[in-house]
Design an enzyme around this catalytic site. Structure first.
Site, PDB file in Angstrom:
ATOM      1  CD  GLU A  12      -1.742   3.901   8.114  1.00 35.77           C
ATOM      2  OE1 GLU A  12      -1.518   4.335   9.267  1.00 35.77           O
ATOM      3  OE2 GLU A  12      -1.871   4.637   7.127  1.00 35.77           O
ATOM      4  CD  GLU A  37      -5.086   7.449   9.857  1.00 38.89           C
ATOM      5  OE1 GLU A  37      -4.703   8.521  10.366  1.00 38.89           O
ATOM      6  OE2 GLU A  37      -4.706   6.340  10.259  1.00 38.89           O
ATOM      7  NE  ARG A  50      -3.369   2.425   2.585  1.00 38.05           N
ATOM      8  CZ  ARG A  50      -3.288   3.273   3.598  1.00 38.05           C
ATOM      9  NH1 ARG A  50      -2.691   2.942   4.725  1.00 38.05           N
ATOM     10  NH2 ARG A  50      -3.833   4.466   3.524  1.00 38.05           N
ATOM     11  CG  ASN A  68      -5.352   3.248   8.555  1.00 40.33           C
ATOM     12  OD1 ASN A  68      -5.426   2.270   7.815  1.00 40.33           O
ATOM     13  ND2 ASN A  68      -4.847   4.404   8.162  1.00 40.33           N
ATOM     14  CE1 TYR A  88      -0.231   2.538  13.568  1.00 39.79           C
ATOM     15  CE2 TYR A  88      -2.168   3.700  12.743  1.00 39.79           C
ATOM     16  CZ  TYR A  88      -0.919   3.141  12.531  1.00 39.79           C
ATOM     17  OH  TYR A  88      -0.358   3.182  11.278  1.00 39.79           O
TER      18      TYR A  88
HETATM   19  C1  FCB Z   1      -1.575   7.133  10.696  1.00 35.64           C
HETATM   20  C2  FCB Z   1      -1.106   7.643   9.353  1.00 35.64           C
HETATM   21  C3  FCB Z   1       0.251   7.141   8.945  1.00 35.64           C
HETATM   22  C4  FCB Z   1       1.187   7.063  10.119  1.00 35.64           C
HETATM   23  C5  FCB Z   1       0.555   6.302  11.273  1.00 35.64           C
HETATM   24  C6  FCB Z   1       1.449   6.136  12.464  1.00 35.64           C
HETATM   25  O1  FCB Z   1      -2.407   8.077  11.255  1.00 35.64           O
HETATM   26  O2  FCB Z   1      -2.018   7.306   8.345  1.00 35.64           O
HETATM   27  O3  FCB Z   1       0.735   7.945   7.920  1.00 35.64           O
HETATM   28  O4  FCB Z   1       1.575   8.321  10.491  1.00 35.64           O
HETATM   29  O5  FCB Z   1      -0.615   6.933  11.662  1.00 35.64           O
END
Ligand code: FCB
Length: 468
Positions: free
Chosen positions: A366, A166, A77, A291, A293
């Site tokens: 992500e 995002e 990607r 995405n 985290y």
């Molecule tokens: C996301 C972004 C990516 C990177 C990660 C850690 O928000 O899409 O570019 O910065 O976080």
């Protein structure tokens, strides 16, 4: 032409974004973007750095392609830099910019890696910001034109497309919190940016579909939002509205819901949300990128921190949620170097909820972690068991969500290379590969070898990928 993985087994990939890795920001006719301008402004980026050199991927393309081949990823990607393709954001197309993405796509295909292209990973051409940026409707129309140019050029080889990455960050960190480019702190104006990002997506998707595309999606940083106590429920609902529902409402139902409109009255303005806009957006996705985290734990503003130092991680700030009730982010340890709580169950919950809400094929576009990377193996390379544990536990969460019925096709580890981490500059490292800041030498970390093993095992198994 490449297609979305069929989901029989979980497919694996990795990702980067143009401004974070390419460098060469003045090469081959590339125009300035809002990130060039923003990073040059003192105080915007933690270490005063910018993307002028980054990982020099523009010049080191073959080396990066070989690193991808060494991982054995099914797909890669990457994002296309709008200011390389249309240096002023509209009109004239720069053939040398498109030629770079030809080389990238062809180099992937030669190595048996499927390209997955993101059209907008935050690098708006500066002239469009000078004309008002995403809060202005014309930017959405320009985006659709740009998307058409890129799709016309690469669509014979690239079948999986994401319009935006995002858009929450582009709208709310860019125009409300001012933490990302263009660095405007204008509260409610961010809702206008959000609407135009969605409209741009919808218009671009329609044009690409007319041209025969059937793999058009959008990448959202949706989040599970967890109130820490009943008194925080209203604030948490506001976060859910501005983080999740503002995108999913139009994409799935063709509407902004009432609770959202109550805190974001701009979305009730018929000069902003014009007739037909929401119909354009509804049903525009063939797949959805998620995405993830960290979960967002929300507490009342008077608990814990009081006026003391905030416990919030990067991007966790009330100013990025204009209209939401006063609140405090309350991540629980363990935290990554970004200050983000490590909680794989959040990903499992999010995938199941998003599956139920959208019915769309999903890709985890992500997921990854920044750590200090201080430990070294005998050969001097970074030994990063904390990153491996993070990836392992999140891949396991994806497999649990799949086993419970979520249609998750693929998993993308963020990111191939240590790179320019936006407002954190080069201080936060997410890469599977270390990049020497002085000369851009690449050295795989232990996590790179570990991920290669996972991919190899997963690709040869018919069931879920085993977790070593
Ligand atoms: C996301 C972004 C990516 C990177 C990660 C850690 O928000 O899409 O570019 O910065 O976080």
């Amino acid at each position: 032409m490449t297609r979305l993985p069929d989901g029989r087994t979980l497919a694996f990939g990795t990702a980067t974004a143009a401004y974070q890795v390419e460098g060469a920001t003045a090469a081959d006719g590339r125009g300035p973007s809002i990130w060039d301008t923003f990073a040059a402004r003192p105080g915007s980026v933690l270490d005063g750095s910018d993307g002028r050199v980054a990982c020099a991927s523009y010049r080191r393309l073959d080396e990066d392609l070989d690193l991808l081949a060494g991982l054995g990823v099914a797909f890669y990607r990457f994002s296309v830099a709008w200011p390389r393709v249309q240096p002023t954001g509209s009109g004239a197309v720069e053939p040398r910019g498109l030629a770079y993405y030809d080389r990238l796509v062809d180099g992937l295909l030669e190595r048996g890696i499927a390209p997955m292209a993101t059209l907008y990973h935050w690098d708006l051409p500066q002239p469009l910001e000078d004309a008002g940026g995403w809060p202005v409707r014309d930017t959405a129309l320009r985006f659709a034109d740009y998307a058409t140019v890129v799709h016309d050029h690469l669509g014979d080889r690239v079948g999986v497309w994401a319009t935006h990455n995002e858009p929450w960050c582009a709208a709310y960190l860019g125009y409300a919190a001012g933490k990302h480019a263009p660095g405007r702190r204008e509260g409610d104006v961010a809702h206008r940016a959000a609407h135009h990002l969605l409209l741009g997506h919808g218009l671009a998707a329609a044009r690409m579909h007319e041209a025969g595309a059937d793999g058009v999606g959008i990448v959202l940083n949706l989040a599970p939002v967890w109130p820490e106590r009943p008194a925080a429920a209203r604030a948490a609902d506001g976060i859910d509205a501005i983080r999740n529902r503002v995108w999913l409402g139009p994409l799935v139902d063709g509407a902004y819901d009432e609770g959202l409109r109550a805190i974001a009255p701009a979305l009730d303005d018929s000069r902003l949300v014009q007739d037909g806009d929401l119909t354009t957006v509804a049903g525009s996705c063939d797949w959805l990128g998620v995405n993830y985290y960290t979960p967002e734990r929300i507490d009342t503003s008077d608990v814990g921190g009081g006026d003391g130092p905030a416990a919030d991680g990067v991007g966790q700030e009330a100013s990025a949620y204009p209209g939401a009730a006063p609140l405090r982010f309350a991540p629980r340890p363990p935290l990554t170097a970004m200050g983000w709580e490590v909680e794989p169950r959040g990903l499992e919950e999010l995938l199941l909820a998003t599956h139920r809400r959208t019915g769309l094929p999903l890709v985890v576009t992500e997921n990854g972690a920044a750590y200090a990377d201080e430990r070294r193996a005998a050969d001097g390379s970074v030994d990063d068991p904390d990153r491996i544990a993070y990836l392992r536990d999140h891949i396991a969460a994806v497999e649990r969500a799949r086993a419970a019925g979520a249609d998750v096709r693929a998993y993308v580890a963020w990111t191939l290379l240590d790179n320019f981490e936006w407002a954190e500059g080069y201080t936060k490292k997410f890469g599977l590969v270390e990049v020497d800041r002085a000369d851009q030498t690449r050295t795989p970390k232990t996590s790179y070898r570990w991920y290669a093993d996972v991919i190899h095992a997963g690709a040869s198994a018919s069931g879920p990928a085993p977790i070593p």
